[in-house]
Motif scaffolding. Sequence first.
Motif, PDB file in Angstrom:
ATOM      1  N   LEU A 115      38.172  42.241  34.009  1.00 22.08           N
ATOM      2  CA  LEU A 115      36.915  41.791  34.621  1.00 22.08           C
ATOM      3  C   LEU A 115      36.534  42.698  35.787  1.00 22.08           C
ATOM      4  O   LEU A 115      35.370  43.095  35.925  1.00 22.08           O
ATOM      5  N   GLY A 116      37.509  43.025  36.637  1.00 24.40           N
ATOM      6  CA  GLY A 116      37.227  43.957  37.728  1.00 24.40           C
ATOM      7  C   GLY A 116      36.842  45.324  37.205  1.00 24.40           C
ATOM      8  O   GLY A 116      35.959  45.998  37.765  1.00 24.40           O
ATOM      9  N   GLY A 117      37.502  45.737  36.100  1.00 28.30           N
ATOM     10  CA  GLY A 117      37.223  47.035  35.504  1.00 28.30           C
ATOM     11  C   GLY A 117      35.902  47.106  34.767  1.00 28.30           C
ATOM     12  O   GLY A 117      35.466  48.194  34.363  1.00 28.30           O
ATOM     13  N   MET A 118      35.245  45.965  34.577  1.00 29.31           N
ATOM     14  CA  MET A 118      33.904  45.958  33.988  1.00 29.31           C
ATOM     15  C   MET A 118      32.829  45.795  35.060  1.00 29.31           C
ATOM     16  O   MET A 118      31.750  46.376  34.968  1.00 29.31           O
ATOM     17  N   LEU A 119      33.128  45.006  36.085  1.00 35.45           N
ATOM     18  CA  LEU A 119      32.133  44.720  37.124  1.00 35.45           C
ATOM     19  C   LEU A 119      31.891  45.928  38.035  1.00 35.45           C
ATOM     20  O   LEU A 119      30.737  46.330  38.259  1.00 35.45           O
ATOM     21  N   PHE A 120      32.947  46.530  38.549  1.00 31.25           N
ATOM     22  CA  PHE A 120      32.782  47.597  39.530  1.00 31.25           C
ATOM     23  C   PHE A 120      32.157  48.877  38.953  1.00 31.25           C
ATOM     24  O   PHE A 120      31.371  49.533  39.650  1.00 31.25           O
ATOM     25  N   PRO A 121      32.473  49.279  37.726  1.00 30.88           N
ATOM     26  CA  PRO A 121      31.769  50.447  37.178  1.00 30.88           C
ATOM     27  C   PRO A 121      30.258  50.260  37.133  1.00 30.88           C
ATOM     28  O   PRO A 121      29.500  51.204  37.394  1.00 30.88           O
ATOM     29  N   VAL A 122      29.819  49.048  36.797  1.00 29.39           N
ATOM     30  CA  VAL A 122      28.380  48.778  36.777  1.00 29.39           C
ATOM     31  C   VAL A 122      27.803  48.887  38.187  1.00 29.39           C
ATOM     32  O   VAL A 122      26.723  49.468  38.394  1.00 29.39           O
ATOM     33  N   GLY A 360      38.005  48.600  40.653  1.00 29.10           N
ATOM     34  CA  GLY A 360      37.883  47.271  40.051  1.00 29.10           C
ATOM     35  C   GLY A 360      39.197  46.746  39.503  1.00 29.10           C
ATOM     36  O   GLY A 360      39.601  45.604  39.795  1.00 29.10           O
ATOM     37  N   ILE A 361      39.882  47.550  38.706  1.00 30.80           N
ATOM     38  CA  ILE A 361      41.147  47.112  38.118  1.00 30.80           C
ATOM     39  C   ILE A 361      42.199  46.893  39.198  1.00 30.80           C
ATOM     40  O   ILE A 361      42.898  45.867  39.211  1.00 30.80           O
ATOM     41  N   SER A 362      42.320  47.848  40.120  1.00 31.04           N
ATOM     42  CA  SER A 362      43.335  47.741  41.172  1.00 31.04           C
ATOM     43  C   SER A 362      43.078  46.537  42.069  1.00 31.04           C
ATOM     44  O   SER A 362      43.993  45.750  42.368  1.00 31.04           O
ATOM     45  N   LEU A 363      41.836  46.395  42.526  1.00 32.51           N
ATOM     46  CA  LEU A 363      41.506  45.340  43.482  1.00 32.51           C
ATOM     47  C   LEU A 363      41.690  43.951  42.873  1.00 32.51           C
ATOM     48  O   LEU A 363      42.338  43.084  43.474  1.00 32.51           O
ATOM     49  N   PHE A 364      41.155  43.723  41.693  1.00 31.33           N
ATOM     50  CA  PHE A 364      41.263  42.405  41.066  1.00 31.33           C
ATOM     51  C   PHE A 364      42.716  42.062  40.753  1.00 31.33           C
ATOM     52  O   PHE A 364      43.145  40.914  40.921  1.00 31.33           O
ATOM     53  N   THR A 365      43.486  43.056  40.296  1.00 34.17           N
ATOM     54  CA  THR A 365      44.902  42.802  39.992  1.00 34.17           C
ATOM     55  C   THR A 365      45.674  42.491  41.269  1.00 34.17           C
ATOM     56  O   THR A 365      46.467  41.536  41.317  1.00 34.17           O
ATOM     57  N   TYR A 366      45.455  43.290  42.302  1.00 33.54           N
ATOM     58  CA  TYR A 366      46.181  43.106  43.565  1.00 33.54           C
ATOM     59  C   TYR A 366      45.859  41.740  44.180  1.00 33.54           C
ATOM     60  O   TYR A 366      46.762  41.030  44.650  1.00 33.54           O
ATOM     61  N   LEU A 367      44.592  41.348  44.156  1.00 32.14           N
ATOM     62  CA  LEU A 367      44.212  40.052  44.714  1.00 32.14           C
ATOM     63  C   LEU A 367      44.823  38.900  43.924  1.00 32.14           C
ATOM     64  O   LEU A 367      45.251  37.886  44.503  1.00 32.14           O
ATOM     65  N   ALA A 368      44.883  39.050  42.589  1.00 35.40           N
ATOM     66  CA  ALA A 368      45.483  38.005  41.760  1.00 35.40           C
ATOM     67  C   ALA A 368      46.965  37.834  42.076  1.00 35.40           C
ATOM     68  O   ALA A 368      47.490  36.705  42.083  1.00 35.40           O
ATOM     69  N   VAL A 369      47.641  38.929  42.358  1.00 36.14           N
ATOM     70  CA  VAL A 369      49.067  38.862  42.689  1.00 36.14           C
ATOM     71  C   VAL A 369      49.269  38.335  44.113  1.00 36.14           C
ATOM     72  O   VAL A 369      50.128  37.482  44.366  1.00 36.14           O
ATOM     73  N   ARG A 370      48.463  38.827  45.053  1.00 39.07           N
ATOM     74  CA  ARG A 370      48.609  38.427  46.459  1.00 39.07           C
ATOM     75  C   ARG A 370      48.305  36.938  46.657  1.00 39.07           C
ATOM     76  O   ARG A 370      48.898  36.290  47.525  1.00 39.07           O
ATOM     77  N   THR A 371      47.382  36.394  45.869  1.00 33.62           N
ATOM     78  CA  THR A 371      47.044  34.972  45.988  1.00 33.62           C
ATOM     79  C   THR A 371      47.968  34.091  45.159  1.00 33.62           C
ATOM     80  O   THR A 371      47.710  32.891  45.010  1.00 33.62           O
ATOM     81  N   LYS A 372      49.028  34.677  44.607  1.00 29.60           N
ATOM     82  CA  LYS A 372      50.026  33.958  43.806  1.00 29.60           C
ATOM     83  C   LYS A 372      49.470  33.395  42.504  1.00 29.60           C
ATOM     84  O   LYS A 372      50.072  32.519  41.888  1.00 29.60           O
TER      85      LYS A 372
END
Length: 448
Positions: A115-122, A360-372
């Motif tokens: 989802l992050g990898g689709m939103l941020f490129p746009v 997008g991919i890095s940020l969304f993945t990192y936030l998903a992990v950091r928020t448990k």
Amino acid sequence: MSTTPSQRLSLRQRLSAFRPNPSVLLFIATIIAVFIANSQWNARYLDFLHYPVQVIIGGIELFRHMGHTMTISQIVNDALMAIFFFVVGLEIKQELLVGELASPKKALLPVIAALGGMLFPVLFFLLVTPNHPESIGAAIPMATDIAFALAVLSALGARVPKSLYIFLATLAVADDIGGIIVIALFYSKGVAVLPLVIGLILVGFVLLLGRLRVHTLEPYIIAGIAVWALFLQSGIHPTIAGVLVALCIPAGTKVHIRELSRKLLEQTSGLSTETREAPGALVLSHEQMEHIEEIKHTAGSAISPVQTLEHALKPLVDYFILPLFAFVNAGVSFGNISTDMLLGLPLAIFMGLFLGKTVGISLFTYLAVRTKLCDWPEGMNLPRLISLSVLGGIGFTVSLFIANLAYDAPEMAQLLNEAKLGIFAGTIISGVVGYALLHRFLPTSEHK
């Protein structure tokens, strides 16, 4: 000098090693297209792309759309690529049923990453080119080319943890689903209701066949062709027909693999071995032939229609359809490109692929992990995540496909050419930088 069966098997295995990698064929076809497009043969290349292909069966012209005979380029993009998306649909169905997307817990992180990898490129694209008509192609950098991305990852060999392969592959599958939805919603033309309704009824019929456990392939093939033709006339892009039909194909088997050995043993035990033979010739009885056909049918019943079709069509897609698609669509011409143009659409697509995908991919993945919400995959850390995210910017095949949908009008030919340049730049830089980063952050083979 004779060879033993084991030696003959070894020879066959060695020969199979020379089978070209599909990604290599795709790359070669691209280079050839670019070379021809910038040579004295450019006019002939364009004539080839626009050559009409008339196929009439029973008084019906098969490749006809909007009152015109379809060209080679249209047949590749609207017909052959429907087969490509059909195979993608078969792969998605397997992932949804028994793969990484089957478990919500396993699927959640790569889906969030996608989802992050689709939103941020746009967003990156629109920051550079927010105005019409360039903005029509905002979805171009959304796509990740799973074949190229995994090929770059596999070039690092055994140093890559299996979990990284799974994460990138699952992310790309989720990305494909997003791309299919975008094509259906934003790149279909004015809808003709009647063909669409009939097509959807046929899709329902295919679903019913699957529920009734019909494993004969012919009804699915015939219905699939009919759905493709109806979607073509409806204005909904016909590649969507390939995906819908694929998702309706049954994935179950009539004979469970655990029962197969017993059933085959029962059938082979009753097979007569008496024959009429001579050197170089052997003639079976009709009873023996029928018996062998039953054995073949039993063995075939242990493979689902989904896997049977995917196994049959994958080589056609990898070794013919995708290289032909690349040859038809990758012919970017550098003759009319100026510096000002490079700062427009090509830069927007490059930014979307290289930076948008990475962020997008890095940020969304990192936030998903950091928020448990999710856990790190085994062997994953932030540097490796960023490196994999860069590989997500390899967007060759589907990006080219969306570019052709976005800028398909004759007056947009220059924009399409610029879009191809941006796709090439984004894909190449993403591949090179992603490989270099992973090479830096993965352990050596001795200290994996």
